[in-house]
Design an enzyme around this catalytic site. Structure first.
Site, PDB file in Angstrom:
ATOM      1  N   HIS A 129      -1.065  -9.482   0.794  1.00 15.90           N
ATOM      2  CA  HIS A 129      -0.410 -10.505  -0.025  1.00 15.90           C
ATOM      3  C   HIS A 129       0.889 -10.970   0.652  1.00 15.90           C
ATOM      4  O   HIS A 129       1.152 -12.165   0.761  1.00 15.90           O
ATOM      5  CB  HIS A 129      -0.137  -9.933  -1.420  1.00 15.90           C
ATOM      6  N   HIS A 134      -1.964 -17.750  -1.642  1.00 20.27           N
ATOM      7  CA  HIS A 134      -3.150 -17.323  -2.394  1.00 20.27           C
ATOM      8  C   HIS A 134      -4.428 -17.894  -1.777  1.00 20.27           C
ATOM      9  O   HIS A 134      -5.449 -17.213  -1.715  1.00 20.27           O
ATOM     10  CB  HIS A 134      -3.041 -17.752  -3.857  1.00 20.27           C
ATOM     11  N   LYS A 170      14.690 -10.873 -10.712  1.00 16.99           N
ATOM     12  CA  LYS A 170      13.410 -11.095 -11.412  1.00 16.99           C
ATOM     13  C   LYS A 170      13.618 -11.015 -12.921  1.00 16.99           C
ATOM     14  O   LYS A 170      13.099 -11.841 -13.678  1.00 16.99           O
ATOM     15  CB  LYS A 170      12.362 -10.083 -10.942  1.00 16.99           C
ATOM     16  N   GLU A 186       8.682 -10.710  -0.333  1.00 13.85           N
ATOM     17  CA  GLU A 186       8.933 -11.269  -1.676  1.00 13.85           C
ATOM     18  C   GLU A 186      10.438 -11.309  -1.966  1.00 13.85           C
ATOM     19  O   GLU A 186      10.918 -12.202  -2.673  1.00 13.85           O
ATOM     20  CB  GLU A 186       8.231 -10.449  -2.766  1.00 13.85           C
ATOM     21  N   ASN A 203       6.969 -19.121  -7.167  1.00 11.49           N
ATOM     22  CA  ASN A 203       5.679 -19.388  -6.534  1.00 11.49           C
ATOM     23  C   ASN A 203       5.816 -19.895  -5.104  1.00 11.49           C
ATOM     24  O   ASN A 203       4.811 -20.183  -4.443  1.00 11.49           O
ATOM     25  CB  ASN A 203       4.885 -20.412  -7.353  1.00 11.49           C
ATOM     26  N   ARG A 226      -7.583  -5.675 -28.669  1.00 14.57           N
ATOM     27  CA  ARG A 226      -6.676  -6.814 -28.846  1.00 14.57           C
ATOM     28  C   ARG A 226      -5.239  -6.529 -28.462  1.00 14.57           C
ATOM     29  O   ARG A 226      -4.318  -7.257 -28.847  1.00 14.57           O
ATOM     30  CB  ARG A 226      -6.742  -7.354 -30.281  1.00 14.57           C
ATOM     31  N   LYS A 238       3.301 -10.910 -16.639  1.00 14.60           N
ATOM     32  CA  LYS A 238       2.126 -11.665 -16.217  1.00 14.60           C
ATOM     33  C   LYS A 238       1.135 -10.682 -15.625  1.00 14.60           C
ATOM     34  O   LYS A 238       1.446  -9.993 -14.654  1.00 14.60           O
ATOM     35  CB  LYS A 238       2.508 -12.720 -15.182  1.00 14.60           C
ATOM     36  N   ARG A 288      11.087 -19.520 -13.200  1.00 13.51           N
ATOM     37  CA  ARG A 288       9.935 -18.692 -12.857  1.00 13.51           C
ATOM     38  C   ARG A 288       8.944 -19.397 -11.932  1.00 13.51           C
ATOM     39  O   ARG A 288       8.338 -18.768 -11.060  1.00 13.51           O
ATOM     40  CB  ARG A 288       9.241 -18.248 -14.141  1.00 13.51           C
ATOM     41  N   HIS A 348       3.286 -19.236  -2.395  1.00 10.03           N
ATOM     42  CA  HIS A 348       2.106 -18.657  -3.028  1.00 10.03           C
ATOM     43  C   HIS A 348       0.940 -19.623  -3.189  1.00 10.03           C
ATOM     44  O   HIS A 348      -0.200 -19.194  -3.281  1.00 10.03           O
ATOM     45  CB  HIS A 348       2.467 -18.062  -4.390  1.00 10.03           C
ATOM     46  N   GLU A 360       7.985 -19.476 -19.073  1.00 10.28           N
ATOM     47  CA  GLU A 360       7.125 -20.341 -18.267  1.00 10.28           C
ATOM     48  C   GLU A 360       8.003 -21.476 -17.741  1.00 10.28           C
ATOM     49  O   GLU A 360       9.023 -21.793 -18.316  1.00 10.28           O
ATOM     50  CB  GLU A 360       5.987 -20.879 -19.142  1.00 10.28           C
TER      51      GLU A 360
HETATM   52  N1  LIG Z   1       1.987 -10.091 -11.901  1.00 11.27           N
HETATM   53  C1  LIG Z   1       2.921 -10.508 -11.058  1.00 11.27           C
HETATM   54  O1  LIG Z   1       3.889 -11.143 -11.477  1.00 11.27           O
HETATM   55  C2  LIG Z   1       2.777 -10.184  -9.605  1.00 11.27           C
HETATM   56  C3  LIG Z   1       3.830 -10.472  -8.735  1.00 11.27           C
HETATM   57  C4  LIG Z   1       3.687 -10.110  -7.383  1.00 11.27           C
HETATM   58  C5  LIG Z   1       2.518  -9.502  -6.941  1.00 11.27           C
HETATM   59  N2  LIG Z   1       1.521  -9.246  -7.826  1.00 11.27           N
HETATM   60  C6  LIG Z   1       0.272  -8.593  -7.379  1.00 11.27           C
HETATM   61  O2  LIG Z   1       0.588  -7.344  -6.797  1.00 11.27           O
HETATM   62  C7  LIG Z   1      -0.393  -7.011  -5.830  1.00 11.27           C
HETATM   63  C8  LIG Z   1       0.289  -6.601  -4.561  1.00 11.27           C
HETATM   64  O3  LIG Z   1       1.102  -5.495  -4.807  1.00 11.27           O
HETATM   65  P1  LIG Z   1       1.136  -4.249  -3.807  1.00 11.27           P
HETATM   66  O4  LIG Z   1       1.495  -4.710  -2.458  1.00 11.27           O
HETATM   67  O5  LIG Z   1       1.935  -3.201  -4.462  1.00 11.27           O
HETATM   68  O6  LIG Z   1      -0.421  -3.865  -3.746  1.00 11.27           O
HETATM   69  P2  LIG Z   1      -1.224  -2.532  -4.099  1.00 11.27           P
HETATM   70  O7  LIG Z   1      -0.917  -2.055  -5.448  1.00 11.27           O
HETATM   71  O8  LIG Z   1      -2.634  -2.827  -3.770  1.00 11.27           O
HETATM   72  O9  LIG Z   1      -0.648  -1.488  -3.056  1.00 11.27           O
HETATM   73  C9  LIG Z   1      -0.898  -1.657  -1.666  1.00 11.27           C
HETATM   74  C10 LIG Z   1      -1.260  -0.319  -1.009  1.00 11.27           C
HETATM   75  O10 LIG Z   1      -0.112   0.526  -1.028  1.00 11.27           O
HETATM   76  C11 LIG Z   1      -0.439   1.803  -1.526  1.00 11.27           C
HETATM   77  N3  LIG Z   1       0.800   2.349  -2.125  1.00 11.27           N
HETATM   78  C12 LIG Z   1       1.423   1.903  -3.242  1.00 11.27           C
HETATM   79  N4  LIG Z   1       2.552   2.619  -3.440  1.00 11.27           N
HETATM   80  C13 LIG Z   1       2.655   3.511  -2.435  1.00 11.27           C
HETATM   81  C14 LIG Z   1       3.605   4.535  -2.088  1.00 11.27           C
HETATM   82  N5  LIG Z   1       4.712   4.761  -2.819  1.00 11.27           N
HETATM   83  N6  LIG Z   1       3.364   5.286  -1.000  1.00 11.27           N
HETATM   84  C15 LIG Z   1       2.264   5.068  -0.245  1.00 11.27           C
HETATM   85  N7  LIG Z   1       1.338   4.110  -0.506  1.00 11.27           N
HETATM   86  C16 LIG Z   1       1.530   3.353  -1.603  1.00 11.27           C
HETATM   87  C17 LIG Z   1      -1.598   1.547  -2.453  1.00 11.27           C
HETATM   88  O11 LIG Z   1      -2.402   2.704  -2.586  1.00 11.27           O
HETATM   89  C18 LIG Z   1      -2.352   0.449  -1.725  1.00 11.27           C
HETATM   90  O12 LIG Z   1      -3.206   0.983  -0.764  1.00 11.27           O
HETATM   91  C19 LIG Z   1      -1.247  -8.236  -5.666  1.00 11.27           C
HETATM   92  O13 LIG Z   1      -2.443  -8.062  -6.386  1.00 11.27           O
HETATM   93  C20 LIG Z   1      -0.419  -9.340  -6.293  1.00 11.27           C
HETATM   94  O14 LIG Z   1      -1.204 -10.395  -6.797  1.00 11.27           O
HETATM   95  C21 LIG Z   1       1.629  -9.580  -9.133  1.00 11.27           C
HETATM   96 ZN   LIG Z   2       3.714 -12.553  -4.569  1.00 11.22          ZN
END
Ligand SMILES: NC(=O)c1ccc[n+]([C@@H]2O[C@H](COP(=O)([O-])OP(=O)(O)OC[C@H]3O[C@@H](n4cnc5c(N)ncnc54)[C@H](O)[C@@H]3O)[C@@H](O)[C@H]2O)c1
Ligand SMILES: [Zn+2]
Length: 347
Positions: free
Chosen positions: A261, A249, A225, A183, A242, A119, A141, A238, A245, A234
């Site tokens: 992404h 998405h 951010k 972003e 989007n 939980r 989130k 914020r 997105h 919400e």
């Molecule tokens: N929760 C939120 O508010 C929010 C906001 C934006 C994005 N996201 C999510 O984040 C994800 C995208 O993030 P991302 O681009 O970091 O993806 P990811 O975590 O999949 O990383 C992308 C690739 O980069 C590599 N990598 C990460 N850091 C590295 C480094 N320092 N050196 C070398 N390689 C490295 C990883 O191994 C992976 O292969 C998506 O799932 C998206 O939905 C969430």
């Molecule tokens: Zn994003």
């Protein structure tokens, strides 16, 4: 050291620092000492980033380590179940703290696990990608995907702290840098016209890998951010994040995550600006092109299928599709998109 604080008026108990520093990792041990009643630390990390995980582990005695396979497909129910089993094997309890080390995939997945394990237990984010540092790791989130459907299962569960160590970005591949910068552009367009101008002037230096400019970019974007999250958990500001997105998405799902992404969001922003005939759209599009991001829908896009995916997006109310779009550079609005307008523009 730049120290920002997330605090949400409507939720007095949510209060945590976002520490941005070229050597934020050095701050980890002293931060961990401020947490009380901890029986165990768990380092949950991207299996492709063992060197960074080692650096974190060096600073914590006896931490449990759990690796997650790299890639978006790890944001799955199957991984959640596997990780929970590993946590139980390692005798992780409600007093334990998970430390997420990775990009947005790990901070989303690890944050989600922390939100549901027994939980809910505490966690800390150490984002390793630019996307993680300026966006995913901040704000609580936490999502996983339902098969190909992006971010359909989630929670709001805030970390105890976010440590942003800009030096970690040193070995980051170009594609990832550009994804994160996409972003950043999104934030500038929706929130901060001055930053948009600054970014435009410095984009060449950024792409050449200038450390100072990158550091300033991360500091500023992370602060934006933090401010948005703090002003309203919400709705409000914020929702504006989007931008790009709703379509982005859907494109990710439609291409089965072949587009990153950032790439999907880049195309999404351009399409969403076209849908509302945004007056200044060329400036944004040019900037994305300078970054080397795609800006057009792939030729073979099935726009009807895309609409169906968009309709299921959780942001929609009663079957409406909502998009966050700029009204001018630095400001935006959330509005409804109808099927007719969408199909007319893109089929
Ligand atoms: N929760 C939120 O508010 C929010 C906001 C934006 C994005 N996201 C999510 O984040 C994800 C995208 O993030 P991302 O681009 O970091 O993806 P990811 O975590 O999949 O990383 C992308 C690739 O980069 C590599 N990598 C990460 N850091 C590295 C480094 N320092 N050196 C070398 N390689 C490295 C990883 O191994 C992976 O292969 C998506 O799932 C998206 O939905 C969430
Ligand atoms: Zn994003």
């Amino acid at each position: 050291v730049h120290r920002y604080h997330v605090s949400i008026p409507a939720r007095p108990r949510v209060k945590y620092p976002v520490i941005v520093d070229p050597q934020a990792l050095e701050e980890l041990p002293s931060f961990l000492e401020t947490l009380h009643d901890v029986d165990r630390f768990v380092i949950l990390y991207d299996a492709g980033l063992t060197e960074i995980a080692d650096k974190v582990a060096e600073r914590i005695d006896g931490a449990v380590r759990i690796a997650v396979p790299s890639g978006e497909s790890s944001k799955s129910v199957a991984q959640v179940e596997r990780i929970v089993q590993d946590l139980l094997l390692a005798h992780v309890s409600r007093k334990s703290v998970i430390i997420n080390v990775g990009g947005g995939m790990v901070t989303d997945l690890g944050g989600f696990v922390a939100s549901v394990f027994m939980r809910g237990i505490r966690y800390i984010n150490i984002p390793t990608s630019l996307m993680g540092m300026v966006d995913a790791a901040i704000g609580g989130k936490v999502y996983i995907n339902a098969g190909p459907v992006k971010n359909m299962i989630g929670n709001v569960w805030h970390p105890q702290a976010v440590l942003v160590d800009v030096d970690i970005l040193a070995g980051m591949p170009d594609r990832l840098l550009r994804d994160g910068l996409t972003e950043v552009i999104k934030m500038a367009v929706m929130l901060d016209s001055e930053f948009f101008g600054w970014f435009k002037e410095h984009i060449d230096l950024l792409l050449e890998g200038d450390r100072d400019v990158l550091t300033k970019t991360v500091e500023h974007a992370a602060r934006l951010k933090v401010e948005v999250v703090s002003s309203s958990e919400e709705g409000g500001g914020r929702m504006l994040l989007n931008f790009g997105h709703t379509i982005g998405h859907a494109l990710e799902a439609l291409t089965n995550f072949k587009l990153s992404h950032g790439e999907a969001v880049s195309i999404g922003m351009v399409c969403e600006m076209q849908l509302i005939d945004f007056a200044d759209q060329k400036r944004v599009r040019d900037m994305l092109e300078t970054l080397g991001m795609p800006v057009d829908l792939p030729m073979d896009t099935d726009v009807r299928a895309m609409w169906d995916i968009m309709k299921n997006d959780k942001k929609g109310v009663a079957g409406d599709v909502r998009i966050a779009v700029p009204t001018k550079i630095g400001d935006g609005v959330v509005q409804t998109l109808t099927r007719d307008v969408f199909l007319k523009r893109f089929s």
